[in-house]
Design a protein around this motif. Structure first.
Motif, PDB file in Angstrom:
ATOM      1  N   GLN C   4       7.836  19.247  17.982  1.00  0.00           N
ATOM      2  CA  GLN C   4       7.441  18.475  19.173  1.00  0.00           C
ATOM      3  C   GLN C   4       6.479  17.352  18.768  1.00  0.00           C
ATOM      4  O   GLN C   4       6.587  16.225  19.275  1.00  0.00           O
ATOM      5  N   GLU C   5       5.557  17.661  17.841  1.00  0.00           N
ATOM      6  CA  GLU C   5       4.650  16.623  17.316  1.00  0.00           C
ATOM      7  C   GLU C   5       5.449  15.518  16.608  1.00  0.00           C
ATOM      8  O   GLU C   5       5.151  14.334  16.748  1.00  0.00           O
ATOM      9  N   HIS C   7       8.506  14.675  17.145  1.00  0.00           N
ATOM     10  CA  HIS C   7       9.174  13.909  18.191  1.00  0.00           C
ATOM     11  C   HIS C   7       8.208  12.924  18.842  1.00  0.00           C
ATOM     12  O   HIS C   7       8.536  11.745  19.017  1.00  0.00           O
ATOM     13  N   ASP C   8       7.002  13.384  19.176  1.00  0.00           N
ATOM     14  CA  ASP C   8       6.090  12.532  19.935  1.00  0.00           C
ATOM     15  C   ASP C   8       5.590  11.357  19.101  1.00  0.00           C
ATOM     16  O   ASP C   8       5.535  10.228  19.578  1.00  0.00           O
ATOM     17  N   ARG C   9       5.241  11.630  17.843  1.00  0.00           N
ATOM     18  CA  ARG C   9       4.766  10.503  17.022  1.00  0.00           C
ATOM     19  C   ARG C   9       5.933   9.561  16.691  1.00  0.00           C
ATOM     20  O   ARG C   9       5.751   8.361  16.542  1.00  0.00           O
ATOM     21  N   ALA C  12       6.537   7.353  19.738  1.00  0.00           N
ATOM     22  CA  ALA C  12       5.475   6.349  19.821  1.00  0.00           C
ATOM     23  C   ALA C  12       5.742   5.197  18.842  1.00  0.00           C
ATOM     24  O   ALA C  12       5.619   4.016  19.205  1.00  0.00           O
ATOM     25  N   ASN C  42      14.259  10.444  17.464  1.00  0.00           N
ATOM     26  CA  ASN C  42      12.796  10.406  17.613  1.00  0.00           C
ATOM     27  C   ASN C  42      12.090  11.250  16.552  1.00  0.00           C
ATOM     28  O   ASN C  42      11.155  10.765  15.900  1.00  0.00           O
TER      29      ASN C  42
END
Lengths: 126, 126, 126, 126, 126, 126
Positions: C4-5, C7-9, C12, C42
């Motif tokens: 999940q990290e 994906h999020d970075r 961004a 992502n």
């Protein structure tokens, strides 16, 4: 077997897979210039190879989707996505093939294939 | 999920599909230079996409064969032919996919894929 | 690292490279059907490979342009042309890559890539 | 030979093959950004390789059609279909090349090439 | 026409083009597994498309060379280089096609095709 | 500029990039049959496009690596990997390009490119 028989049984299967109207439209699009190519498609592809019984039509459809996505052929991909639905393939199954495309043929070809799938599957893709 | 878990379950599946020794050999072939690529293969291909349950492994193997033949990648084709046999695919089924390659990707790619199949299938291709 | 990290970075960075609105539009285009592919893009592309520091983003953009032009993928080429401009690449630099494409991948792929470049660069191409 | 001479005789041949207006339109489409690529096309392709006398222009046109169909480049295929007609190739001859494409590069590329041919040949394809 | 006739006249032409021994060797290489593919090659490629009279065999050979070089298929390229010599094509003519490959498909594919040509032409390439 | 000058300065740059001996060997491999192709390579590729100053040679080498890996051309990839090292590129930089290949062109092309890189880089790849 006579090549005319090959042609006729191939055209019949092709219409069953993709719809008679769609096949008629494609056959007419290239006029008399396109007749020898239509013969290859009807007699040799659908009258011979697609008739062979060792693998069910749904599996052939998934293999066609894999192949057309890998080769970057979105027009034929759309045709075979419709055939896959007629052969009973589920959107979730189709998607798994397209995810293998992402890893083994690259993200751009997977994007192109997803665009074709979302267009053909319509509400089924929700 | 932690990427280390993804990697570990991917490597385990990869070894089950292709044999532990063959996978170890491929991992070592590219040394430390190849570690990030091995991570992509283990964690993202076999730890994520190949783990998804919507399609059985045998169907994934046939799709991989279609894709690698269409893309002209005989090395990976050989790997996935072995995986297909481990997943229970029969030589007759594999051949049907390669005959679709002949019609839809052309005879030369079908020749290349048949050469790989005859090599991998050995006596099973008789 | 947790996926999940990753994906999020990745998301961004992707928004920083190509603009938040354009990325949102692409993510929504394929709906829930496209979610696993967006995760690959992502988390694995922008959350892992693009984050690696050994090469500056501008060099990665030029390599992406070379790759997408060579592979005949004009949609992704346009995306990465925009990314290249955001990463500080100059039209003159981009053009040199496309001239190598002409010699090493052939004039037709260079034509396709020039058409994409003129469209994206607009007045900057004068 | 001076590269300016190469360019000038190349541009003259190119206009003779494809029509002055069509060539002017293509040259202007990419503006000053496209000048080095136009130099490659005019001087090196049409000023050097196309000038070589060992093979007649009609044979070169048929080879270009084979090549552009095999490579999946329908835009350049259309250009060279027009050139082939100007060089005296007949629709029946062009069709034979495209039927070889069906067998050796696959039905999808033959379909794409037939669509281009029917569009360019128009009434001649009847 | 009966498909067996198609097959027989195709196999005869194929042996005339490439030599009986070389064709026998290729037919046997894939054993019974390869029989359906050999049927496609003999009946549909050489029994149908290659039999069509609108274009002479030498022109078909040059188109095959263009196509196989463009598609990066050096094995089939070598086969059709031999066929071209049997059909009366001269090394100088073959070279002109390969120079078009350099400009329109890129230098690497032209290099691969030149290597195949030098190997097949042998002393004729001097 | 005279094409002989173009050729001479191109050959000089080519020898500087890849080593005089390696270039001589490649030039001789195709004999007199290969002279026109060598002229294209020396005069047009290395005498014109590679001479253009807008991008440093190291960046061109990385773009060539991206392009040859994407196009599945391992022979030319090896040549340009050597050129990249001569131009001051580091193994870590080359690897980043090949990891982009994995994501955007697929794992099989990245495997092929890694094999070439490990072979060329040798101990530098540790």
């Amino acid at each position: 077997m006579d090549t005319q028989e090959l042609h006729d049984r191939g055209l019949a299967l092709r219409k069953r897979l993709f719809g008679a109207e769609a096949v008629d439209r494609r056959q007419k699009a290239f006029g008399s210039f396109g007749e020898p190519l239509q013969h290859i498609i009807n007699a040799y592809a659908y009258g011979d190879i697609w008739q062979r019984p060792a693998v069910p039509l749904a599996t052939k459809s998934l293999a066609m989707i894999a192949m057309m996505a890998a080769a970057g052929r979105p027009n034929e991909l759309r045709v075979h996505l419709r055939g896959a639905l007629n052969n009973g393939c589920k959107p979730e199954e189709i998607r798994e093939i397209l995810l293998l495309v992402a890893l083994y043929c690259g993200i751009p070809l997977a994007n192109e294939a997803h665009a074709a799938a979302v267009e053909v599957l319509g509400d089924m893709a929700e």
